[in-house]
Design an enzyme around this catalytic site. Structure first.
Site, PDB file in Angstrom:
ATOM      1  N   CYS A   1      51.897  11.457   8.581  1.00  0.00           N
ATOM      2  CA  CYS A   1      52.159  10.378   9.528  1.00  0.00           C
ATOM      3  C   CYS A   1      50.985   9.401   9.619  1.00  0.00           C
ATOM      4  CB  CYS A   1      52.524  10.936  10.893  1.00  0.00           C
ATOM      5  SG  CYS A   1      51.353  12.121  11.498  1.00  0.00           S
ATOM      6  N   ASN A   2      49.805   9.829   9.152  1.00  0.00           N
ATOM      7  CA  ASN A   2      48.653   8.941   9.246  1.00  0.00           C
ATOM      8  C   ASN A   2      48.271   8.277   7.943  1.00  0.00           C
ATOM      9  OD1 ASN A   2      48.126   9.038  11.926  1.00  0.00           O
ATOM     10  ND2 ASN A   2      46.861  10.864  11.794  1.00  0.00           N
TER      11      ASN A   2
ATOM     12  N   GLU B   1      39.887  17.751  11.550  1.00  0.00           N
ATOM     13  CA  GLU B   1      41.123  18.467  11.895  1.00  0.00           C
ATOM     14  C   GLU B   1      41.607  19.221  10.654  1.00  0.00           C
ATOM     15  OE1 GLU B   1      44.391  17.739  10.954  1.00  0.00           O
ATOM     16  OE2 GLU B   1      44.141  15.872   9.855  1.00  0.00           O
TER      17      GLU B   1
ATOM     18  N   GLN C   1      44.611  20.472   9.499  1.00  0.00           N
ATOM     19  CA  GLN C   1      45.923  20.462   8.829  1.00  0.00           C
ATOM     20  C   GLN C   1      45.912  19.752   7.486  1.00  0.00           C
ATOM     21  OE1 GLN C   1      45.746  19.750  12.091  1.00  0.00           O
ATOM     22  NE2 GLN C   1      47.143  21.129  13.144  1.00  0.00           N
TER      23      GLN C   1
ATOM     24  N   GLN D   1      48.346  20.135   3.992  1.00  0.00           N
ATOM     25  CA  GLN D   1      49.322  19.112   3.605  1.00  0.00           C
ATOM     26  C   GLN D   1      49.051  18.623   2.184  1.00  0.00           C
ATOM     27  OE1 GLN D   1      48.321  16.575   6.868  1.00  0.00           O
ATOM     28  NE2 GLN D   1      50.067  17.201   8.117  1.00  0.00           N
TER      29      GLN D   1
ATOM     30  N   GLY E   1      52.446  22.339  39.807  1.00  0.00           N
ATOM     31  CA  GLY E   1      52.842  20.979  39.494  1.00  0.00           C
ATOM     32  C   GLY E   1      53.364  20.904  38.072  1.00  0.00           C
ATOM     33  N   ALA E   2      53.371  19.709  37.513  1.00  0.00           N
ATOM     34  CA  ALA E   2      53.845  19.536  36.151  1.00  0.00           C
ATOM     35  C   ALA E   2      53.162  18.317  35.564  1.00  0.00           C
ATOM     36  CB  ALA E   2      55.356  19.345  36.139  1.00  0.00           C
TER      37      ALA E   2
END
Lengths: 273, 424
Positions: free
Chosen positions: B51-52, B115, B117, B121, B190-191
């Site tokens: 995606c990048n 990172e 990943q 890939q 909470g959320a």
């Protein structure tokens, strides 16, 4: 066997150096070398103590030199056991320098011949000494773990992290290991005190004679008993347990050395200089 | 001699809408590779798309022609006019292409430096290329080298150390407190997106039961279902605190939801077991004074951000070290690449065979002292002729392009057959 003792000390020093390297550079090869050297040093140290014991014909605690040597040996033994049980690698940074210092101190001490070697020839006494020394060594490690706990806790609470945060293990592991070493230490000194009392009856004809050594041993025992009791009932864990382990070690040091040097007692022969 | 060419665009050169248009799905990658393989202008190719970034790595004979063709190909394949993305494309040739490939694999070119990943890939992209047989001697060597270097960088520098997102930072702290998060019970108060993300990370770390407390009970039940946990009423928070280990709070409340005296009381009933508060709410939900209670730890959003920023700085420092490793690798690859030139290969092949002949000749003549000087010269002449005749055909083959196009493969094979790696 002097040379074996010196070689063991030098190996401990190398182990110590590796631990410092590990602390700074975090390379696992350094840690593996350190523990390997520690085990090697311990093996040689054992040989030296056995030889010393055979030559003297009794347990090698006839003077301060031998007593310190046994102290270092006991710390190494307990440390190795705890290392293999809990895989707490960084504890070596406390244990290795301590053992090395004790060994160097032992080496510096004069070695007078025991005044009354007959006193020392008994299996009760051997059991008394071994359990007391190993128990004390476990308390020594508990103190170290307490210090490490406080360092890590401080790093987390202050949110500064810094040098120790990444290098020290989790608070939980430090606390659990600290607790385990106090349980082990307490069990061992309980046995040690019982055998000591039995031996006193055998040799002096009475179980308890209010000797300063006996009184302070009882205080130490009560201190650790209270510590364990509080943990089980109201949950003295974490920070408070760590602080108590450090204070307990102070009491222990006084009982072990302070009483012999400052007060007069019937254990003086072991720390003769 | 083939050139390595890299054509691509990434998050730095192209906005997300452009990247979306150009990105290749797994199936599209397969199709594209087949089409590229059938095109004679492009000798070898590996296509890598996330995606990048989109990167097309090629080994080609005619650099200019190949680049033009590749651009056209992408535009046609993705049905996007070239003018729309041509400005975003970058193009590297030779050493620069090698360097870029290494940087991408080592995650130096990523949006979040370090990172992990990206390497996986990339390996997957390379696997596709080998399945479709679009990568040859040059790209095989380059990518094997790349994976090796990327792994080395990961182990020898701290580039992948430490969390660089808020929720990971919280997990990392949790591990420093509890050691293992397995079975640790979590309460979500909470959320909110970030809070829910943190809960998901905790579940992935095998945390125990999740308790959800929300002012709107139905919303709480909904969330609890999602996390396979249980919902409690907002008023029950304090009574539940004694049974949880981690509290993540993210409510819209304007005042503290949990106060110091409440927690002090709760710590007694939990027998001082550690309690970790992660306060993601702004304004804060959890009284920061709680951090002063023994065995209770409070981290708010700013504390976590501080950790993340610090970690990013650390990674950038480590990236400098990684750059050095990459520089070395580029030089190393260049050395191998140069051996693929015809002349050096022929020279070292000749050198090797001549050395063998000389050695054997010396050995034989040494044991035959009865030979006359004339006899010795005759034997030497014969040996020389043998060497020439043996080498004639292979030399011709390499020089005259007998291998029909794929010269680098023939050169590489020659070097391997005669073990020429060590004597240049």
């Amino acid at each position: 066997m002097e040379s074996v003792f010196i070689i063991a000390t030098i190996i401990y020093m190398f182990s110590c150096a590796c631990y410092f390297g590990y602390l700074f550079f975090q390379k696992s090869i350094l840690q593996r070398s350190a523990i390997g050297l520690m085990a090697a040093g311990f093996a040689l140290h054992t040989v030296s103590l056995v030889a010393c014991g055979i030559r003297a014909g009794n347990f090698p605690v006839n003077n301060l030199h031998e007593t310190l040597s046994v102290t270092g040996w006991a710390i190494a033994a307990v440390f190795l056991v705890f290392f293999f049980k809990y895989k707490l690698k960084i504890l070596g940074i406390y244990a290795a320098p301590l053992i090395t210092l004790v060994m160097i101190a032992a080496y510096q001490m004069p070695r007078p011949v025991a005044q009354n070697p007959q006193l020392l020839k008994s299996w009760w006494l051997a059991a008394h000494i071994v359990t007391i020394f190993l128990g004390n060594a476990a308390f020594t490690l508990a103190c170290g773990l307490g210090i490490l706990y406080l360092l890590q806790e401080n790093a987390i609470k202050k949110k500064t992290r810094g040098f120790f945060f990444s290098r020290l293990p989790s608070l939980d592991l430090l606390d659990t290991t600290g607790y385990a070493s106090i349980v082990v230490g307490f069990s061992l000194i309980t046995i040690g005190l019982i055998t000591g009392i039995v031996y006193a009856k055998a040799i002096w004809g009475r179980f308890w004679s209010w000797d300063p050594k006996e009184v302070w041993s009882a205080i130490t025992w009560l201190f650790y008993a209270a510590l364990l009791h509080e943990r089980l009932t109201v949950g003295w864990r974490g920070r408070r347990a760590a602080i108590m382990a450090i204070i307990g070690f102070g009491v222990l040091l006084f009982t072990f050395f302070g009483v012999n040097f400052l007060l007069q007692g019937h254990h003086g022969t072991f720390t003769a200089m | 001699m083939r050139d390595i060419v890299l054509l691509g665009l990434n998050h730095k050169t192209a906005p997300v809408d452009v990247r979306e248009c150009i990105a290749f799905t797994a199936d599209e990658t397969d199709q594209a590779l087949v089409m590229l393989r059938d095109n004679p202008t492009i000798g070898e190719s590996v296509l890598f798309s996330t995606c990048n970034r989109i990167e097309l790595l090629m080994a080609v004979d005619e650099c200019e022609a190949a680049v033009t063709l590749a651009k056209q190909f992408i535009a046609e394949f993705k049905k996007v006019p070239l003018s729309q993305f041509e400005k975003s494309l970058y193009q590297y040739v030779g050493d620069e292409a090698v360097r870029h490939t290494l940087q991408v694999a080592a995650s130096l070119d990523s949006m979040v430096v370090g990172e992990p990943q990206i390497l996986g890939q990339m390996k997957e992209a390379y696997r596709k290329a080998t399945v479709e047989k679009t990568s040859g001697v040059i790209l095989n060597k380059l990518l094997h080298r790349t994976f090796f270097v990327a792994k080395k960088i990961r182990t020898e520098t701290g580039i992948g150390d430490h969390a660089v997102s808020i929720s990971y930072a919280a997990i990392e702290l949790g591990k420093k407190i509890f050691g293992d998060l397995e079975g640790k019970r979590v309460m979500l108060v909470g959320a909110g997106e970030m809070a829910e993300l943190a809960v998901e990370h905790l579940i992935r770390n095998r945390a125990g039961t999740i308790t959800v407390a929300n002012r709107t009970f139905s919303r709480g039940v909904e969330l609890a279902d999602r996390f396979r946990g249980k919902a409690v009423k907002f008023e029950e928070i304090i009574s539940c605190i004694k049974d949880v280990d981690i509290v993540i709070s993210s409510t819209g409340a304007t005042d503290y939801v949990l106060r110091k005296d409440q927690i002090k009381e709760a710590m007694k009933s939990r027998r001082n077991r550690s309690l970790f508060f992660i306060d993601i709410a702004v304004p804060r939900d959890i009284d920061p004074e709680i951090n002063r209670i023994n065995n209770a730890y409070v981290y708010d959003i700013d504390d976590l951000k501080g950790i993340v920023d610090e970690n990013i700085e650390d990674r950038n420092r480590e990236a400098v070290k990684a750059q050095r490793i990459i520089d070395e690798a580029v030089i190393g690859f260049r050395k191998w690449y140069d051996t693929l030139e015809v002349v050096p290969t022929i020279v070292s092949l000749r050198g090797k065979v001549e050395a063998i002949a000389r050695q054997e000749l010396d050995k034989t003549l040494g044991t035959m002292s009865h030979l006359s000087e004339a006899d010795k010269q005759a034997i030497e002449r014969m040996t020389g002729a043998l060497v020439n005749k043996i080498l004639h055909e292979p030399t011709d083959f390499l020089k005259k392009d007998g291998c029909r196009g794929n010269k680098s493969a023939a050169l590489d094979l020659t070097r391997k057959l005669f073990n020429l790696e060590n004597n240049h």
